[in-house]
Write a protein that holds these residues in place. Structure first.
Motif, PDB file in Angstrom:
ATOM      1  N   ARG A 146       0.803  -1.115   0.073  1.00  0.00           N
ATOM      2  CA  ARG A 146      -0.094  -0.286  -0.074  1.00  0.00           C
ATOM      3  C   ARG A 146       0.861   1.198   0.094  1.00  0.00           C
ATOM      4  N   LEU A 147       0.172   2.186  -0.616  1.00  0.00           N
ATOM      5  CA  LEU A 147       0.683   3.568  -0.264  1.00  0.00           C
ATOM      6  C   LEU A 147      -0.139   4.371   0.568  1.00  0.00           C
ATOM      7  N   ASP A 148       0.323   5.516   1.314  1.00  0.00           N
ATOM      8  CA  ASP A 148      -0.733   6.385   2.094  1.00  0.00           C
ATOM      9  C   ASP A 148      -1.639   7.067   1.243  1.00  0.00           C
ATOM     10  N   ARG A 149      -2.687   7.387   1.534  1.00  0.00           N
ATOM     11  CA  ARG A 149      -3.740   8.147   0.706  1.00  0.00           C
ATOM     12  C   ARG A 149      -3.087   9.219   0.089  1.00  0.00           C
ATOM     13  N   GLU A 150      -2.251   9.981   0.841  1.00  0.00           N
ATOM     14  CA  GLU A 150      -1.802  11.470   0.270  1.00  0.00           C
ATOM     15  C   GLU A 150      -0.441  11.128  -0.023  1.00  0.00           C
ATOM     16  N   THR A 151       0.255  10.029  -0.072  1.00  0.00           N
ATOM     17  CA  THR A 151       1.479   9.649  -0.855  1.00  0.00           C
ATOM     18  C   THR A 151       1.227   9.319  -2.351  1.00  0.00           C
ATOM     19  N   SER A 152       1.871   9.854  -3.160  1.00  0.00           N
ATOM     20  CA  SER A 152       1.734   9.658  -4.696  1.00  0.00           C
ATOM     21  C   SER A 152       2.974   8.549  -5.163  1.00  0.00           C
ATOM     22  N   GLY A 153       2.714   7.955  -6.251  1.00  0.00           N
ATOM     23  CA  GLY A 153       3.997   7.242  -6.666  1.00  0.00           C
ATOM     24  C   GLY A 153       3.528   5.814  -7.258  1.00  0.00           C
ATOM     25  N   ILE A 154       4.775   5.035  -7.415  1.00  0.00           N
ATOM     26  CA  ILE A 154       4.557   3.685  -7.889  1.00  0.00           C
ATOM     27  C   ILE A 154       4.156   2.473  -6.859  1.00  0.00           C
ATOM     28  N   MET A 155       3.239   1.726  -7.349  1.00  0.00           N
ATOM     29  CA  MET A 155       2.360   0.664  -6.733  1.00  0.00           C
ATOM     30  C   MET A 155       2.501  -0.593  -7.616  1.00  0.00           C
ATOM     31  N   MET A 156       2.320  -1.793  -7.100  1.00  0.00           N
ATOM     32  CA  MET A 156       2.175  -2.891  -7.887  1.00  0.00           C
ATOM     33  C   MET A 156       1.146  -3.942  -7.348  1.00  0.00           C
ATOM     34  N   PHE A 157       0.373  -4.242  -8.143  1.00  0.00           N
ATOM     35  CA  PHE A 157      -0.762  -5.251  -8.115  1.00  0.00           C
ATOM     36  C   PHE A 157      -0.400  -6.593  -8.686  1.00  0.00           C
ATOM     37  N   ALA A 158      -0.963  -7.604  -8.147  1.00  0.00           N
ATOM     38  CA  ALA A 158      -0.786  -9.000  -8.810  1.00  0.00           C
ATOM     39  C   ALA A 158      -2.201  -9.273  -9.533  1.00  0.00           C
ATOM     40  N   LYS A 159      -2.048  -9.970 -10.591  1.00  0.00           N
ATOM     41  CA  LYS A 159      -3.260 -10.251 -11.422  1.00  0.00           C
ATOM     42  C   LYS A 159      -3.859 -11.751 -11.171  1.00  0.00           C
ATOM     43  N   ASN A 160      -3.364 -12.285 -10.333  1.00  0.00           N
ATOM     44  CA  ASN A 160      -3.779 -13.728 -10.033  1.00  0.00           C
ATOM     45  C   ASN A 160      -3.251 -14.192  -8.666  1.00  0.00           C
ATOM     46  N   GLU A 161      -3.859 -14.782  -8.109  1.00  0.00           N
ATOM     47  CA  GLU A 161      -3.612 -15.423  -6.465  1.00  0.00           C
ATOM     48  C   GLU A 161      -2.360 -16.103  -6.293  1.00  0.00           C
ATOM     49  N   ASN A 162      -1.863 -16.641  -7.393  1.00  0.00           N
ATOM     50  CA  ASN A 162      -0.571 -17.299  -7.563  1.00  0.00           C
ATOM     51  C   ASN A 162       0.499 -16.495  -7.284  1.00  0.00           C
ATOM     52  N   VAL A 163       0.515 -15.489  -8.271  1.00  0.00           N
ATOM     53  CA  VAL A 163       1.566 -14.301  -8.329  1.00  0.00           C
ATOM     54  C   VAL A 163       1.514 -13.675  -6.952  1.00  0.00           C
ATOM     55  N   GLN A 164       0.468 -13.328  -6.224  1.00  0.00           N
ATOM     56  CA  GLN A 164       0.298 -12.569  -5.088  1.00  0.00           C
ATOM     57  C   GLN A 164       1.001 -13.497  -3.881  1.00  0.00           C
ATOM     58  N   GLU A 165       0.870 -14.628  -3.789  1.00  0.00           N
ATOM     59  CA  GLU A 165       1.508 -15.627  -2.868  1.00  0.00           C
ATOM     60  C   GLU A 165       2.762 -15.526  -3.200  1.00  0.00           C
TER      61      GLU A 165
END
Length: 307
Positions: A146-165
């Protein structure tokens, strides 16, 4: 040898004008740019870069703009010679990179990463969830950090549960660099430094710092001075650990709170937001193993304080 078919034949000027697709079936590993240079011999390197920039190349039905994207046996590459519609703008964020496993975004300040209890406003998570469902209603997004609400910038999300794990179980090894740019109150005297403390969270969710071990989580922050004037300092900050509110607490520890951060001692809100931006994220791709790095510009409102 990679196999090739083209709804007919190899690409030609006529195909491009008619908006046809050229399809390649991959039978051996290769980097995308090198592959396209080989199998589109009439195209220069700059012309192929243009195809990538204009989102005219996809791998397994996912648009790819990364020139050194690793191709594997069994994948399908499609070049669209027609005019590709501009990517739909997503409110509050910009997609920097996307493949079948991950999405890397640049989040704007003011947008929540994910909803907290009772929140119903837009978040990066639900905006991306809606976005991926456009191509397939079964598609999902999975949170990695996560990033705080007032923090801008780069985040990454997974597109499947295997990659998240995979990423969450090896986050420290997978993430090679997390660099922030920070505007703090007052001029720093030290050009660089390292802050080490132990952080604990109160019942009101505020983080407290101790210079000695107290049962809390050890937090290590490295900083380097980029610019300063009599009112502010611009710092490059690298995280060795990623604790909640770590940078904000550590800046308060050295007597130079992040601007706009009233919770941690700031008295100035000069740009109407928190002076914190996640500028660089480098990591080892969970599937390909490739080391990749994404970087954004320092926000203009940060730099404007030093003009």
């Amino acid at each position: 040898m990679q196999a090739l078919h083209d709804e007919g034949k190899r690409e030609s000027g006529k195909d491009r004008l008619r908006g046809k697709l050229t399809t390649f079936e991959i039978t051996e590993p290769a980097e995308l740019m090198n592959f396209l240079l080989t199998y589109l011999p009439t195209k220069s390197r700059n012309e192929i870069k243009s195809l990538l920039v204009h989102r005219q190349v996809s791998v397994d039905n996912q648009v790819v703009t990364q020139y050194n994207y690793p191709l594997s046996s069994g994948q399908t590459v499609v070049v669209n010679w027609g005019k590709v519609p501009l990517e739909t703008k997503l409110q509050g964020l910009k997609i920097l990179y996307e493949d079948s496993d991950i999405i890397v975004i640049d989040k704007m300040a003011g947008l929540l990463s994910i909803a907290t209890t009772g929140e119903k406003e837009p978040t990066a998570y639900n905006i991306l969830s809606d976005y991926v469902k456009r191509s397939n209603p079964k598609n999902k997004i999975f949170v990695l950090h996560r990033l705080d609400r007032e923090t801008s910038g780069i985040m990454m999300f997974a597109k499947n549960e295997n990659v998240q794990e995979l990423l969450q179980s090896s986050w420290k090894k997978a993430v090679l660099e997390r660099t922030y740019v920070v505007v703090v109150e007052g001029p720093l005297n030290q050009e660089q430094g390292t802050i080490i403390s132990w952080l604990t969270e109160s019942k009101s969710y505020k983080m407290y710092s101790s210079r000695t071990p107290n049962g809390g989580q050890k937090a290590v922050t490295h900083y380097q001075l980029l610019k300063k004037n009599k009112n502010y300092s611009l710092l490059e900050v690298k995280l060795e650990t990623g604790r909640k509110n770590q940078i904000r607490v550590h800046m308060q520890d050295i007597g130079h709170s992040v601007i706009g951060d009233k919770q941690y001692g700031a008295t100035k809100r000069s740009i109407g937001r928190l002076g914190l931006h996640a500028q660089v994220l480098a990591f080892r791709h969970p599937i390909t193993g490739e080391e990749v790095r994404y970087e954004t510009d320092i926000p203009k409102d940060f730099l404007g304080l030093f003009n």
